[in-house]
Motif scaffolding. Sequence first.
Motif, PDB file in Angstrom:
ATOM      1  N   ALA A  46       0.840  -1.202   0.000  1.00 26.10           N
ATOM      2  CA  ALA A  46       0.000   0.000   0.000  1.00 26.10           C
ATOM      3  C   ALA A  46       0.872   1.248   0.000  1.00 26.10           C
ATOM      4  CB  ALA A  46      -0.938   0.003   1.204  1.00 26.10           C
ATOM      5  N   MET A  47       0.268   2.363  -0.415  1.00 30.98           N
ATOM      6  CA  MET A  47       0.992   3.631  -0.488  1.00 30.98           C
ATOM      7  C   MET A  47       0.106   4.783  -0.046  1.00 30.98           C
ATOM      8  SD  MET A  47       2.301   5.761  -3.845  1.00 30.98           S
ATOM      9  CE  MET A  47       3.688   4.752  -4.336  1.00 30.98           C
ATOM     10  N   SER A  48       0.725   5.728   0.651  1.00 32.88           N
ATOM     11  CA  SER A  48       0.092   7.001   0.978  1.00 32.88           C
ATOM     12  C   SER A  48       1.044   8.106   0.539  1.00 32.88           C
ATOM     13  CB  SER A  48      -0.178   7.111   2.485  1.00 32.88           C
ATOM     14  OG  SER A  48      -0.592   8.413   2.842  1.00 32.88           O
ATOM     15  N   SER A  49       0.528   9.319   0.444  1.00 30.10           N
ATOM     16  CA  SER A  49       1.358  10.439   0.038  1.00 30.10           C
ATOM     17  C   SER A  49       0.837  11.714   0.672  1.00 30.10           C
ATOM     18  CB  SER A  49       1.364  10.586  -1.485  1.00 30.10           C
ATOM     19  OG  SER A  49       2.134  11.698  -1.889  1.00 30.10           O
ATOM     20  N   GLN A  50       1.700  12.714   0.711  1.00 25.46           N
ATOM     21  CA  GLN A  50       1.280  14.012   1.206  1.00 25.46           C
ATOM     22  C   GLN A  50       0.178  14.580   0.319  1.00 25.46           C
ATOM     23  OE1 GLN A  50       4.551  16.625   1.940  1.00 25.46           O
ATOM     24  NE2 GLN A  50       3.297  18.289   2.717  1.00 25.46           N
ATOM     25  N   SER A  51       0.222  14.244  -0.959  1.00 26.33           N
ATOM     26  CA  SER A  51      -0.846  14.587  -1.890  1.00 26.33           C
ATOM     27  C   SER A  51      -1.542  13.302  -2.313  1.00 26.33           C
ATOM     28  CB  SER A  51      -0.288  15.300  -3.120  1.00 26.33           C
ATOM     29  OG  SER A  51      -1.282  15.399  -4.128  1.00 26.33           O
ATOM     30  N   CYS A  52      -2.860  13.279  -2.223  1.00 30.95           N
ATOM     31  CA  CYS A  52      -3.597  12.056  -2.550  1.00 30.95           C
ATOM     32  C   CYS A  52      -3.495  11.701  -4.029  1.00 30.95           C
ATOM     33  CB  CYS A  52      -5.060  12.170  -2.142  1.00 30.95           C
ATOM     34  SG  CYS A  52      -5.943  13.565  -2.903  1.00 30.95           S
ATOM     35  N   TRP A  53      -3.091  12.656  -4.892  1.00 32.03           N
ATOM     36  CA  TRP A  53      -3.068  12.397  -6.330  1.00 32.03           C
ATOM     37  C   TRP A  53      -2.066  11.313  -6.706  1.00 32.03           C
ATOM     38  CZ3 TRP A  53      -7.069  13.587  -8.860  1.00 32.03           C
ATOM     39  CH2 TRP A  53      -7.778  14.768  -8.612  1.00 32.03           C
TER      40      TRP A  53
END
Length: 239
Positions: A46-53
Amino acid sequence: MMKTLCVAVVVLSLTSVCQPVSLACEKLLKPEDKGPDLSGIWYFIAMSSQSCWVPTLLNTVAWPSVRVNITSKDTPNIYNARHDIKIYGYCSNYSDTFLYQNNAMFDVDSDNAPSGEQEVLLQTGCPDCHVVKSDEFAGILVLFSRRKTVTAAELKEFETQTECLGWSKPQVFNSDHNYENCPLIDDDNIDASGLPTKFFQRLKNTYTEPLKCLAENLLYYPSVAYNWAQQGLANIWPF
């Protein structure tokens, strides 16, 4: 984000104490306190980011599955990582070399000297997982595991880490890790002309995720602009 979590805890438990959430964040955002065994096969979960894009578009269009095979090299703390990537039945692969030291990973130059941004391994309660935090693309958090899938509790812990950072909700990626007899997309003899159609069909079926991301940004940026303006006025006309 922490204020929101505190309010939720207060409402649900009828207490004004938010200490457990604070303690959880304090632990989960610390680097690994011991040198882990990096060698072997790791699956991209899984991945998350400071920007959801970043994770949203990657998952709603390409929907990749990724496997990384890490092997140690003759030089201490230098590793080779072979990345196998699968997208809609087509595969690609590449290798790179990195340095691991002080709970962080770095790209290396021709002399095996560290270069570029560091990637930090964060704490995790999952016994066979790594959580990697990178500053690329304004910030990325990735969950890897030696297993092809993780438990709901382990995924929830990863989601808690993203909440502690105030980053986007994690996108869980494709778990089809069968890379045998997978045609290479960069092979000139392979016809991959149908991929754009599959990208479009995937996006058509998962269009709600980009819409959620768009809604988050529409709510986030006006708030940031308002806070910036408010702070600027406070500096000009202090009360």
